[in-house]
Design a protein around this motif. Structure first.
Motif, PDB file in Angstrom:
ATOM      1  N   ALA A  23      -2.223   2.635   2.787  1.00  0.00           N
ATOM      2  CA  ALA A  23      -2.077   1.388   2.019  1.00  0.00           C
ATOM      3  C   ALA A  23      -0.707   0.770   2.248  1.00  0.00           C
ATOM      4  O   ALA A  23      -0.581  -0.454   2.394  1.00  0.00           O
ATOM      5  CB  ALA A  23      -2.302   1.660   0.536  1.00  0.00           C
ATOM      6  N   LEU A  24       0.325   1.602   2.291  1.00  0.00           N
ATOM      7  CA  LEU A  24       1.677   1.089   2.542  1.00  0.00           C
ATOM      8  C   LEU A  24       1.783   0.510   3.948  1.00  0.00           C
ATOM      9  O   LEU A  24       2.377  -0.555   4.143  1.00  0.00           O
ATOM     10  CB  LEU A  24       2.715   2.189   2.325  1.00  0.00           C
ATOM     11  CG  LEU A  24       2.970   2.556   0.870  1.00  0.00           C
ATOM     12  CD1 LEU A  24       3.717   3.879   0.769  1.00  0.00           C
ATOM     13  CD2 LEU A  24       3.740   1.445   0.168  1.00  0.00           C
ATOM     14  N   GLU A  25       1.196   1.186   4.919  1.00  0.00           N
ATOM     15  CA  GLU A  25       1.243   0.681   6.292  1.00  0.00           C
ATOM     16  C   GLU A  25       0.464  -0.627   6.420  1.00  0.00           C
ATOM     17  O   GLU A  25       0.923  -1.565   7.081  1.00  0.00           O
ATOM     18  CB  GLU A  25       0.711   1.739   7.263  1.00  0.00           C
ATOM     19  CG  GLU A  25       1.658   2.913   7.412  1.00  0.00           C
ATOM     20  CD  GLU A  25       1.065   4.093   8.177  1.00  0.00           C
ATOM     21  OE1 GLU A  25      -0.169   4.112   8.432  1.00  0.00           O
ATOM     22  OE2 GLU A  25       1.849   5.022   8.505  1.00  0.00           O
ATOM     23  N   GLY A  31       0.627  -7.562   4.672  1.00  0.00           N
ATOM     24  CA  GLY A  31       0.866  -8.075   3.324  1.00  0.00           C
ATOM     25  C   GLY A  31      -0.169  -7.530   2.361  1.00  0.00           C
ATOM     26  O   GLY A  31      -1.251  -7.086   2.779  1.00  0.00           O
ATOM     27  N   LEU A  32       0.141  -7.564   1.088  1.00  0.00           N
ATOM     28  CA  LEU A  32      -0.762  -7.007   0.072  1.00  0.00           C
ATOM     29  C   LEU A  32      -2.116  -7.701   0.074  1.00  0.00           C
ATOM     30  O   LEU A  32      -3.152  -7.060  -0.102  1.00  0.00           O
ATOM     31  CB  LEU A  32      -0.115  -7.090  -1.317  1.00  0.00           C
ATOM     32  CG  LEU A  32      -0.884  -6.421  -2.451  1.00  0.00           C
ATOM     33  CD1 LEU A  32      -1.009  -4.912  -2.208  1.00  0.00           C
ATOM     34  CD2 LEU A  32      -0.199  -6.688  -3.785  1.00  0.00           C
ATOM     35  N   VAL A  59      -2.814  -2.414  -5.879  1.00  0.00           N
ATOM     36  CA  VAL A  59      -1.472  -2.209  -6.422  1.00  0.00           C
ATOM     37  C   VAL A  59      -1.274  -0.745  -6.811  1.00  0.00           C
ATOM     38  O   VAL A  59      -0.228  -0.154  -6.531  1.00  0.00           O
ATOM     39  CB  VAL A  59      -1.209  -3.142  -7.626  1.00  0.00           C
ATOM     40  CG1 VAL A  59       0.066  -2.756  -8.355  1.00  0.00           C
ATOM     41  CG2 VAL A  59      -1.138  -4.588  -7.159  1.00  0.00           C
ATOM     42  N   ALA A  60      -2.280  -0.143  -7.419  1.00  0.00           N
ATOM     43  CA  ALA A  60      -2.167   1.255  -7.838  1.00  0.00           C
ATOM     44  C   ALA A  60      -1.951   2.191  -6.644  1.00  0.00           C
ATOM     45  O   ALA A  60      -1.128   3.102  -6.707  1.00  0.00           O
ATOM     46  CB  ALA A  60      -3.405   1.682  -8.624  1.00  0.00           C
ATOM     47  N   VAL A  61      -2.664   1.945  -5.558  1.00  0.00           N
ATOM     48  CA  VAL A  61      -2.518   2.828  -4.402  1.00  0.00           C
ATOM     49  C   VAL A  61      -1.193   2.570  -3.682  1.00  0.00           C
ATOM     50  O   VAL A  61      -0.545   3.499  -3.210  1.00  0.00           O
ATOM     51  CB  VAL A  61      -3.733   2.741  -3.443  1.00  0.00           C
ATOM     52  CG1 VAL A  61      -3.813   1.437  -2.732  1.00  0.00           C
ATOM     53  CG2 VAL A  61      -3.735   3.872  -2.434  1.00  0.00           C
ATOM     54  N   VAL A  62      -0.752   1.329  -3.617  1.00  0.00           N
ATOM     55  CA  VAL A  62       0.502   1.017  -2.932  1.00  0.00           C
ATOM     56  C   VAL A  62       1.704   1.547  -3.729  1.00  0.00           C
ATOM     57  O   VAL A  62       2.608   2.169  -3.172  1.00  0.00           O
ATOM     58  CB  VAL A  62       0.641  -0.497  -2.674  1.00  0.00           C
ATOM     59  CG1 VAL A  62       2.037  -0.855  -2.204  1.00  0.00           C
ATOM     60  CG2 VAL A  62      -0.384  -0.948  -1.642  1.00  0.00           C
TER      61      VAL A  62
END
Length: 196
Positions: A23-25, A31-32, A59-62
Motif C-alpha cells: 500500500a505504501l509503495e 498517490g493515495l 488510509v488504515a492500511v497505509v
C-alpha cells in the motif's frame, strides 16, 4: 500459546507487513487516490477478501493502526510509573505503543516518506496527532495535577513527539541499534540542545 497459534500469529504479522508495504509503495508511486483495494490485493498476491479481513480502508492500511494506550499502561502512567520520571515515562509509553511498528525499519522509513509526500495523508496524520495530543495532555494532567498546566503538558508532548521522530530518523536497517537506544540518544541530544 500453542505452536499453531504462534505460527498463525507470525503469518498474520507477515501478511499485515506485506499489505502495508504494498500500500505504501502504491501510494508513493500513484498517490493515495491512484490505486484501489483490488490493486493492493494484486500487488500483495492475496485475495480482496484477505485485504478487507486485515484493513477496512486505504488510509488504515497505509497509516497502520491508530495506537491506543491500554488500561493497564494508562493506570501505571497516571500512578507515576513506570520509572517515576515524567519524561522517561512518556518516552516508554510511546516506545511501547510503537514497538511492533518499528520492528521493520525500512517500512517505518517508507511510511514516513510517503506521508510527508502526500498532502492528503499528511492532513490525516495531523488530525490523528492532534487527537493524541489532547489524550496525552489529559494523561499528563491526571498524573501531575491541573497545576502542571495544560499548555506546559501540551508542549512536553510535542517535544517528545519531535524527539521520537528524531529517533526514528536515526534508525538504520544496517545498524543493530534498537528503538530504545535511538530514543535514549535523541533524548540526550534534546537535553543538550535545550540546556545550551
Amino acid at each position: 500459546m500453542t505452536s499453531a497459534e504462534s505460527k498463525w500469529d507470525a503469518r498474520r504479522a507477515e501478511t499485515t507487513r506485506r499489505l502495508r508495504r504494498c500500500a505504501l509503495e502504491l501510494t508513493r508511486d500513484q498517490g493515495l487516490d491512484g490505486w484501489t483495494m483490488d490493486d493492493l490485493a494484486d500487488a500483495a498476491e492475496v485475495s480482496r477478501r484477505t485485504v478487507f479481513n486485515y484493513f477496512d480502508s486505504k488510509v488504515a492500511v497505509v497509516l497502520g493502526p491508530d495506537h491506543e494506550i491500554g488500561p493497564e499502561l494508562r493506570e501505571t502512567f497516571v500512578a507515576g510509573g513506570p520509572t517515576g520520571s515524567l519524561v522517561a515515562d512518556i518516552v516508554q509509553v510511546a516506545a511501547a505503543l510503537m514497538q511492533d511498528e518499528t520492528a521493520d525499519i525500512d517500512l517505518v522509513q517508507l511510511g514516513r516518506s510517503v506521508v510527508l509526500g502526500d498532502p492528503q495523508l499528511l492532513g490525516i496524520v495531523h488530525q490523528r496527532f492532534e487527537a493524541k495530543m489532547l489524550e496525552s495532555t489529559e494523561l499528563v494532567l491526571a498524573r501531575e495535577g491541573e497545576q502542571y498546566g495544560a499548555e506546559r503538558a501540551a508542549l512536553l508532548i510535542r517535544l517528545i513527539a519531535t524527539i521520537f521522530d528524531s529517533a526514528l530518523l536515526r534508525l538504520d536497517p544496517d545498524d543493530p541499534r534498537s528503538l530504545a537506544d535511538s530514543l535514549d540518544e535523541a533524548v540526550a541530544d534534546a537535553v543538550a540542545v535545550l540546556t545550551d
